[in-house]
Motif scaffolding. Structure first.
Motif, mmCIF file in Angstrom:
data_model
loop_
_atom_site.group_PDB
_atom_site.id
_atom_site.type_symbol
_atom_site.label_atom_id
_atom_site.label_comp_id
_atom_site.label_asym_id
_atom_site.label_seq_id
_atom_site.Cartn_x
_atom_site.Cartn_y
_atom_site.Cartn_z
ATOM 1 N N SER A 15 23.717 1.500 10.853
ATOM 2 C CA SER A 15 22.511 1.901 11.596
ATOM 3 C C SER A 15 22.273 1.166 12.900
ATOM 4 O O SER A 15 21.155 0.710 13.161
ATOM 5 C CB SER A 15 21.266 1.706 10.709
ATOM 6 N N GLU A 16 23.294 1.041 13.740
ATOM 7 C CA GLU A 16 23.057 0.370 15.025
ATOM 8 C C GLU A 16 22.354 1.291 16.010
ATOM 9 O O GLU A 16 21.538 0.860 16.807
ATOM 10 C CB GLU A 16 24.381 -0.084 15.667
ATOM 11 N N HIS B 161 0.630 -1.167 14.178
ATOM 12 C CA HIS B 161 -0.787 -1.141 14.566
ATOM 13 C C HIS B 161 -1.394 -2.536 14.452
ATOM 14 O O HIS B 161 -2.147 -2.978 15.328
ATOM 15 C CB HIS B 161 -1.582 -0.188 13.672
ATOM 16 N N GLN C 283 10.148 8.615 12.813
ATOM 17 C CA GLN C 283 9.729 9.395 13.979
ATOM 18 C C GLN C 283 9.255 10.765 13.465
ATOM 19 O O GLN C 283 9.798 11.298 12.513
ATOM 20 C CB GLN C 283 10.917 9.602 14.926
ATOM 21 N N LYS D 142 0.824 -1.204 0.000
ATOM 22 C CA LYS D 142 0.000 0.000 0.000
ATOM 23 C C LYS D 142 0.864 1.262 0.000
ATOM 24 O O LYS D 142 0.400 2.360 -0.338
ATOM 25 C CB LYS D 142 -0.874 -0.034 1.272
ATOM 26 N N TYR D 143 2.140 1.110 0.384
ATOM 27 C CA TYR D 143 3.009 2.269 0.551
ATOM 28 C C TYR D 143 4.041 2.370 -0.556
ATOM 29 O O TYR D 143 4.391 1.393 -1.181
ATOM 30 C CB TYR D 143 3.704 2.201 1.919
ATOM 31 N N GLU D 144 4.537 3.579 -0.747
ATOM 32 C CA GLU D 144 5.505 3.794 -1.820
ATOM 33 C C GLU D 144 6.888 3.308 -1.451
ATOM 34 O O GLU D 144 7.693 2.991 -2.301
ATOM 35 C CB GLU D 144 5.536 5.281 -2.194
ATOM 36 N N LYS D 145 7.176 3.294 -0.146
ATOM 37 C CA LYS D 145 8.470 2.765 0.288
ATOM 38 C C LYS D 145 8.218 1.786 1.422
ATOM 39 O O LYS D 145 7.328 1.983 2.242
ATOM 40 C CB LYS D 145 9.375 3.890 0.803
ATOM 41 N N TYR E 250 8.405 12.530 0.271
ATOM 42 C CA TYR E 250 9.364 11.788 -0.564
ATOM 43 C C TYR E 250 10.150 12.746 -1.472
ATOM 44 O O TYR E 250 10.505 12.401 -2.594
ATOM 45 C CB TYR E 250 8.664 10.711 -1.406
ATOM 46 N N ALA F 208 12.914 2.705 16.905
ATOM 47 C CA ALA F 208 12.817 4.156 17.089
ATOM 48 C C ALA F 208 11.369 4.603 16.927
ATOM 49 O O ALA F 208 10.868 5.429 17.692
ATOM 50 C CB ALA F 208 13.712 4.873 16.090
ATOM 51 N N VAL F 209 10.686 4.056 15.915
ATOM 52 C CA VAL F 209 9.288 4.405 15.678
ATOM 53 C C VAL F 209 8.406 3.885 16.817
ATOM 54 O O VAL F 209 7.551 4.598 17.341
ATOM 55 C CB VAL F 209 8.805 3.835 14.320
ATOM 56 N N GLU G 189 9.749 1.271 4.137
ATOM 57 C CA GLU G 189 9.885 1.868 5.461
ATOM 58 C C GLU G 189 8.574 2.519 5.911
ATOM 59 O O GLU G 189 8.239 2.538 7.086
ATOM 60 C CB GLU G 189 10.991 2.924 5.397
ATOM 61 N N SER G 190 7.841 3.088 4.945
ATOM 62 C CA SER G 190 6.635 3.835 5.283
ATOM 63 C C SER G 190 5.537 2.949 5.864
ATOM 64 O O SER G 190 4.555 3.454 6.395
ATOM 65 C CB SER G 190 6.101 4.561 4.045
ATOM 66 N N ILE H 77 5.901 0.889 8.340
ATOM 67 C CA ILE H 77 6.214 0.475 9.714
ATOM 68 C C ILE H 77 5.089 0.767 10.698
ATOM 69 O O ILE H 77 4.650 -0.115 11.449
ATOM 70 C CB ILE H 77 7.512 1.137 10.212
ATOM 71 N N ILE H 78 4.575 2.011 10.704
ATOM 72 C CA ILE H 78 3.549 2.369 11.682
ATOM 73 C C ILE H 78 2.315 1.497 11.492
ATOM 74 O O ILE H 78 1.715 1.001 12.456
ATOM 75 C CB ILE H 78 3.184 3.860 11.571
ATOM 76 N N PHE I 159 20.085 4.440 17.571
ATOM 77 C CA PHE I 159 18.860 5.174 17.287
ATOM 78 C C PHE I 159 18.456 5.949 18.533
ATOM 79 O O PHE I 159 19.014 5.736 19.616
ATOM 80 C CB PHE I 159 17.731 4.224 16.869
ATOM 81 N N ILE I 160 17.497 6.865 18.371
ATOM 82 C CA ILE I 160 17.002 7.598 19.527
ATOM 83 C C ILE I 160 15.740 6.915 20.016
ATOM 84 O O ILE I 160 14.770 6.770 19.273
ATOM 85 C CB ILE I 160 16.711 9.066 19.178
ATOM 86 N N PRO J 215 16.361 -2.014 9.173
ATOM 87 C CA PRO J 215 17.157 -2.079 10.409
ATOM 88 C C PRO J 215 16.292 -2.099 11.661
ATOM 89 O O PRO J 215 15.292 -1.376 11.742
ATOM 90 C CB PRO J 215 17.993 -0.793 10.369
ATOM 91 N N TYR J 216 16.652 -2.936 12.617
ATOM 92 C CA TYR J 216 15.964 -2.988 13.904
ATOM 93 C C TYR J 216 15.857 -1.595 14.498
ATOM 94 O O TYR J 216 14.809 -1.209 15.026
ATOM 95 C CB TYR J 216 16.745 -3.908 14.844
ATOM 96 N N SER J 217 16.946 -0.830 14.388
ATOM 97 C CA SER J 217 16.991 0.486 15.024
ATOM 98 C C SER J 217 15.884 1.403 14.504
ATOM 99 O O SER J 217 15.271 2.138 15.269
ATOM 100 C CB SER J 217 18.350 1.139 14.799
ATOM 101 N N LYS J 218 15.604 1.333 13.198
ATOM 102 C CA LYS J 218 14.586 2.217 12.633
ATOM 103 C C LYS J 218 13.205 1.850 13.170
ATOM 104 O O LYS J 218 12.387 2.717 13.466
ATOM 105 C CB LYS J 218 14.573 2.116 11.099
ATOM 106 N N TYR K 195 -2.713 11.941 0.292
ATOM 107 C CA TYR K 195 -2.599 11.169 1.520
ATOM 108 C C TYR K 195 -3.496 11.814 2.563
ATOM 109 O O TYR K 195 -3.471 13.025 2.757
ATOM 110 C CB TYR K 195 -1.157 11.155 2.026
ATOM 111 N N ILE L 68 4.363 9.996 7.635
ATOM 112 C CA ILE L 68 3.873 9.242 6.481
ATOM 113 C C ILE L 68 5.005 8.389 5.914
ATOM 114 O O ILE L 68 4.807 7.250 5.492
ATOM 115 C CB ILE L 68 3.336 10.169 5.367
ATOM 116 N N GLU L 69 6.204 8.945 5.931
ATOM 117 C CA GLU L 69 7.353 8.210 5.382
ATOM 118 C C GLU L 69 7.814 7.087 6.300
ATOM 119 O O GLU L 69 8.744 6.354 5.969
ATOM 120 C CB GLU L 69 8.499 9.184 5.090
ATOM 121 N N GLY L 70 7.174 6.950 7.467
ATOM 122 C CA GLY L 70 7.471 5.812 8.341
ATOM 123 C C GLY L 70 8.529 6.067 9.377
ATOM 124 O O GLY L 70 9.127 5.146 9.917
#
Lengths: 157, 484, 414
Positions: free
Chosen positions: B165-166, A29, C176, A16-19, C192, A59-60, A21-22, A24-25, B168-169, A53-56, C111, C172-174
């Motif tokens: 990327s280890e 949910h 924070q 559904k997303y363009e990337k 983007y 972080a979210v 990463e997008s 994740i949220i 993060f905040i 990455p786990y970190s990304k 969006y 939106i970009e996923g």
């Protein structure tokens, strides 16, 4: 541990997303819908499956307050504590819920059904005091309404 | 080319240059934490706020691109007050760790406070935010979240430089803290650069921790010899002891250095440093050792034994050529060998070279010029002189070898204690063909000697007194680049 | 747009009431003409910043690159609950507005970013988008116009800061939700990296009317620099709290008595926050003498903001209320830049002391000083959003704060 349902649904959600990463949220949910919280092992698994990455992802997870990193009750009661609800008696509502369930903020009842936390403005100030249980709003709450809601939830499937 | 005026002086800027860069290029320093020339712009510390005419609010210099005719002020009362206030906010929850913090002497908070702050604290100690301290983050680093000012240099480094990327905040607001996956260790090959770029004492080096105060260290510019990249480094030392190595950022070779290179100074000290030479399994002072070695060589020569000399990619040009001279002119042996050419390239996309020796490009040239044989051609000999690492790699019988070494090794009958290049000069040609020299930062142990001096002394004992010109002529024959 | 519509939000009802006629008309106009109409209408951003909408749209470069329309449905400003009302009662007006906006700037995708807590509202929007697509108002070659447009609903997950334009894009970009440094502005480098317009729900929902009746007619409603209608969401102890659509320029006095029915039995008006907790508070007297439009409110030192009006009675201690607000901003600060991250926590801690009678004399001037030191020095205006209530509360109700510092409060009962 991520459920099979989630694992199979991942590609679908990501499409559904363009990337990648997008998504994740949205994925977080979905995970939370199943067991009302998200474990660290879920994040590790998700990182491997999505090759992000786990970190990304972590972080979210930790930035957005709707996500529960610790176990909560089957029904997690979120009591608005912001300005209009405060004026309408949010503190009394919190005290009532806390005493009725016998728990403090952050704790879970022994039957694992209920927990509560105080949250910021839920965007329904005209019907203060407002609470949200999982993702359902209950507006104009008072002690009587709270009794009704809790009783209903206790017997619900 | 835009023209700008900073503090009343006119400067010509480059296209798309930021206020901070134009100013810095022209000797006007604007204080900053999160900005780093090798990383992306974050703009979160707010320390570089400056006044720009026609803009109502102060602007951050690190992220503001100059336009033609822009007038910038960095010393007005408004700017000074902003710096003071930002410092107050930065120090608000900062722990009073100075007495036990390694960053002292190179701490941006201390330095800027003395320059721009000098405000008394307005918060009670007990009201300061507490966060995790002394976290063992990896092989080389300790993280103190309380000291951290969340400039995100470390996060950006891991994302942009090592691409691992280890970090993060975790969380948001003033509860946020730098974090890493629990079981994961921050041990990419460049982790110690994070301790360098951390402007405060949040990331500290385990190796350097509590060992010495930064302001007591002297700095000597030298080069790293851990691989053919030959990064420029600063060796920091006090009272004859090396405490740490920092990169010496330059446009030619390196901004950073790898962790391996950073630890290379450890060869100078430690339990297995060879401090006295061993001849026929007996320890001797330097002069005695040299004489005894001379005796062995004289005897070998008289008996017409096969004496081999190994040139080494680990040794300097001076040392290599002295060895060649000793072998060819003095010992009259043609059994001189060197390594074959090695493939050179940056193998990790950052700095670490496939060729793990520092001087291949010089030795291979010497080999060609003087018709030196290759290691593979070495079959049989009765006595061999070479550098310890090469002898080990080539599996030469230890009882036939005279190893030039920094390391003690009981298996060898003959070890000559030599100086490391932290203790003596040496010229090297790196993979880019730059000719650079090491500089001594500390004195070598008393009974050690440089390979060059050893060859000279042996030559003298044989009755030869080569002039410096003779031994240095190699420099006229080698091809290399120099920095502009 | 009529807020008195029933809670019946399906496509059929919308079309019966003239829905999607504006879209049909739009396709007979050129995109630049639509932007002109919106400019003529004087419509200003209804989310809180009040930036002229037509002007914002005109910043989008006319190049044929990927562009986006983003609808900001984050609605987390305390006291604000008007966008939720539009979603409940008239979701298609938002969709139609988005499509028209997309057509005007040349964006093929929209969006709809909605705060995570509005789960029910997200489902309403998804259902409505599905309805619109089925009926041919979304998708490829809409109404045979040659224009393609699609809308994706994206949910947030609990972060007030994601109401800020660039933080919203980050979300939106996923990532924070941390605001970006501006410039570059979203019109140049947005979602983007593409040119993007971000508009509030109410702003976009106002667009169909402007297209049908023309910008000039819209500008005839309201007053000169504040044209059109504005939704005000009113909370606090008034007789009739809720969402109201008023012509801008209406006097507060009229609004308060005739529309809201005045205070509840037993309560007296003390103060008003006219447009969401981030705008300065005004006294009852100031409120009674002002009109509800951008300029009038700015003249008396406050702002129209989001239109989230909070009515404060005499029975409410201002110190307690300011503490609640400070706690909110501290909780919501993204933590990126120094003044807001550290200052918000400091202010909350100090107000906590003042509230609990543990403060020192200088603590009152301290929180005002901290607020002044935060303002104008941050990446986004959240710091200002905290600073303005602090400064205005202390300025206008200083006696209550001093009372707490001295160790007592008539209202709190000490």
């Amino acid at each position: 541990m991520l459920s099979e349902k989630i694992k199979q649904n991942l590609k679908n959600i990501i499409s559904k997303y363009e990337k990648k990463e997008s998504a994740i949220i949205s994925i977080l949910h979905e995970i939370q819908k199943e067991k009302n919280y998200i474990e660290d092992s879920d994040i590790s698994e998700l990182a491997k499956l999505t090759e992000l990455p786990y970190s990304k992802i972590k972080a979210v997870l930790t930035f957005y307050t709707m996500f529960n990193s610790k176990k909560v009750g089957k029904y997690h009661i979120q009591i608005c504590r912001n300005i209009s609800c405060h004026m309408a008696g949010a503190k009394k509502i919190e005290k009532y819920i806390s005493e009725k369930l016998g728990i403090r903020e952050g704790e879970v009842t022994k039957d694992l059904l209920f927990s509560y936390s105080t949250v910021e403005c839920l965007g329904s100030c005209g019907t203060a005091p407002v609470i949200m249980i999982n993702e359902t709003y209950y507006e104009n709450v008072d002690e009587k309404k709270i009794d009704e809601i809790i009783e209903k939830l206790k017997v619900a499937k | 080319m835009p023209k700008v005026i900073i503090d009343g002086k006119e400067f010509i800027a480059k296209e798309n240059e930021t206020v901070l860069n134009v100013a810095e290029r022209n000797g006007i320093y604007i204080p900053r934490y999160c900005y780093h020339p090798a990383l992306s712009i974050a703009g979160n510390c707010r320390m570089c706020l400056v006044e720009i005419e026609k803009m109502p609010k102060l602007q951050i210099a690190c992220a503001t691109t100059v336009t033609d005719g822009m007038v910038i002020h960095t010393q007005t009362e408004k700017v000074k007050k902003a710096r003071q206030d930002v410092l107050e906010f930065l120090l608000l929850n900062h722990p009073l760790d100075c007495p036990i913090c390694d960053q002292v002497g190179e701490c941006y908070l201390q330095d800027y406070y003395m320059e721009y702050g000098l405000k008394k604290s307005r918060i009670d100690l007990k009201d300061k935010n507490r966060k995790p301290k002394r976290r063992d983050i990896g092989k080389h680093l300790i993280l103190d979240n309380e000291r951290c000012i969340l400039c995100t240099r470390c996060v950006r480094f891991c994302e942009e430089v090592t691409k691992t990327s280890e970090l993060f905040i975790n969380s948001r607001g003033d509860h946020s803290f730098i974090d890493i996956k629990t079981e994961e260790k921050l041990d990419n090959d460049y982790s110690l650069n994070i301790a360098d770029i951390c402007p405060v004492g949040a990331f500290t080096s385990k190796d350097f921790r509590f060992k010495e105060r930064v302001y007591r260290l002297s700095s000597t510019s030298s080069i790293c010899l851990s691989c053919a990249t030959g990064c420029k480094i600063k060796v920091q030392h006090n009272n004859g002891k090396i405490y740490r190595i920092l990169p010496d950022p330059n446009i030619y070779t390196n901004t950073w250095i790898c962790d391996n290179g950073r630890m290379s100074y450890k060869i100078t000290a430690g339990p297995d440093r060879l401090t006295k030479s061993i001849i026929k399994s007996e320890e001797h002072h330097l002069n005695k050792a040299i004489i005894k070695l001379f005796d062995i060589l004289k005897e070998a020569k008289e008996k017409n034994l096969k004496i081999a000399i190994l040139l080494s990619d680990y040794l300097s040009i001076e040392d290599n050529f002295a060895l060649y001279y000793l072998g060819f002119e003095i010992l009259k042996t043609d059994l001189i060998y060197a390594s074959k050419e090695k493939e050179q390239k940056i193998e990790d996309g950052i700095l670490i070279n496939k060729d793990k020796t520092p001087n291949s490009n010089a030795v291979s040239q010497i080999s060609k010029l003087y018709g030196i044989k290759k290691y593979e051609d070495l079959k049989d000999c009765d006595l061999l002189i070479g550098f310890y690492d090469d002898i080990e790699k080539l599996n030469i019988p230890k009882n036939k070898s005279v190893a030039l070494s920094y390391k003690a090794d009981k298996e060898y009958d003959n070890l000559i204690a030599i100086k490391t290049y932290f203790e003596t000069e040496g010229s090297f040609i790196n993979w880019q063909y730059f000719l650079r020299k090491t500089a001594p930062s500390v004195s070598a142990p008393t009974d050690t000697i440089s390979v060059y001096d050893l060859c000279l002394k042996i030559s003298e004992l044989f009755g030869y007194y080569p002039k410096e010109k003779e031994l240095n002529k190699i420099f006229n024959e080698l091809k290399y680049k120099t920095e502009d | 747009m009529n807020i008195l519509l029933n809670d019946n939000f399906d496509l059929k009802t919308y079309i019966t009431n003239g829905g999607y006629n504006a879209l049909k008309k739009s396709f007979t106009l050129k995109p630049e003409e639509i932007i002109e109409e919106v400019k003529k209408s004087g419509l200003r951003g209804r989310g809180g910043a009040g930036f002229p909408t037509g002007l914002k749209w005109s910043f989008i470069p006319k190049t044929k690159t990927q562009k986006y329309i983003v609808c900001n449905s984050d609605e987390s400003e305390p006291g604000t609950f008007k966008d939720r009302e539009i979603i409940h009662k008239n979701p298609h007006s938002i969709i139609e507005g988005m499509i028209i906006a997309g057509y005007a700037i040349g964006a093929s995708k929209g969006y709809f970013y909605i705060r995570g807590e509005f789960a029910r509202e997200a489902r309403i929007m998804e259902k409505s988008i599905y309805e619109a697509k089925e009926a041919g108002y979304l998708g490829k070659n809409i109404l045979k116009s040659g224009f393609d447009f699609d809308i994706v609903v994206v949910r947030g997950a609990g972060a007030y800061i994601c109401g800020e334009e660039t933080a919203l894009l980050e979300s939106i970009e996923g990532k924070q939700g941390k605001p970006r440094i501006k410039p570059p502005f979203p019109a140049v480098k947005g979602l983007y990296g593409c040119p993007t317009v971000i508009n509030n729900v109410e702003t976009l929902a106002s667009v169909p009317y402007i297209v049908i009746y023309g910008g000039e007619n819209y500008s005839k409603i309201g007053v000169e620099k504040s044209s059109g209608t504005k939704l005000f969401s009113v909370s606090g102890p008034v007789k009739k709290p809720g969402v109201y659509e008023i012509p801008l320029g209406l006097s507060f006095k009229t609004f308060f008595y005739d529309w809201l029915g005045g205070m509840k039995e037993g309560e007296e008006l003390k103060a008003v926050i006219p447009g969401g907790s981030s705008v300065p508070v005004i006294t009852a007297e100031e409120a009674m003498n002002t009109k509800l439009d951008y300029e009038s409110l700015q003249k008396i030192g406050t702002m129209l903001g989001s239109g989230g009006m909070i009515i404060i009675p005499k029975s409410q201690c201002m110190v307690e209320l300011l503490y609640v607000l400070a706690r909110f901003y501290h909780h919501e600060s993204c933590g990126q830049c120094t003044p807001c991250r550290e200052g918000s926590g400091w202010i909350e801690k100090t107000l906590n002391k003042i509230l609990n009678y543990k403060a020192k004399k200088q603590d009152l001037d301290l929180i005002v000083d901290i607020s002044n030191n935060m303002m104008g020095r941050t990446i986004c205006p959240l710091a200002d959003a905290l600073a303005m209530p602090v400064i205005s509360f202390v300025q206008k109700f200083r006696e209550e704060f001093e009372s707490h510092i001295e160790g007592n409060c008539k209202i709190c009962g000490k």
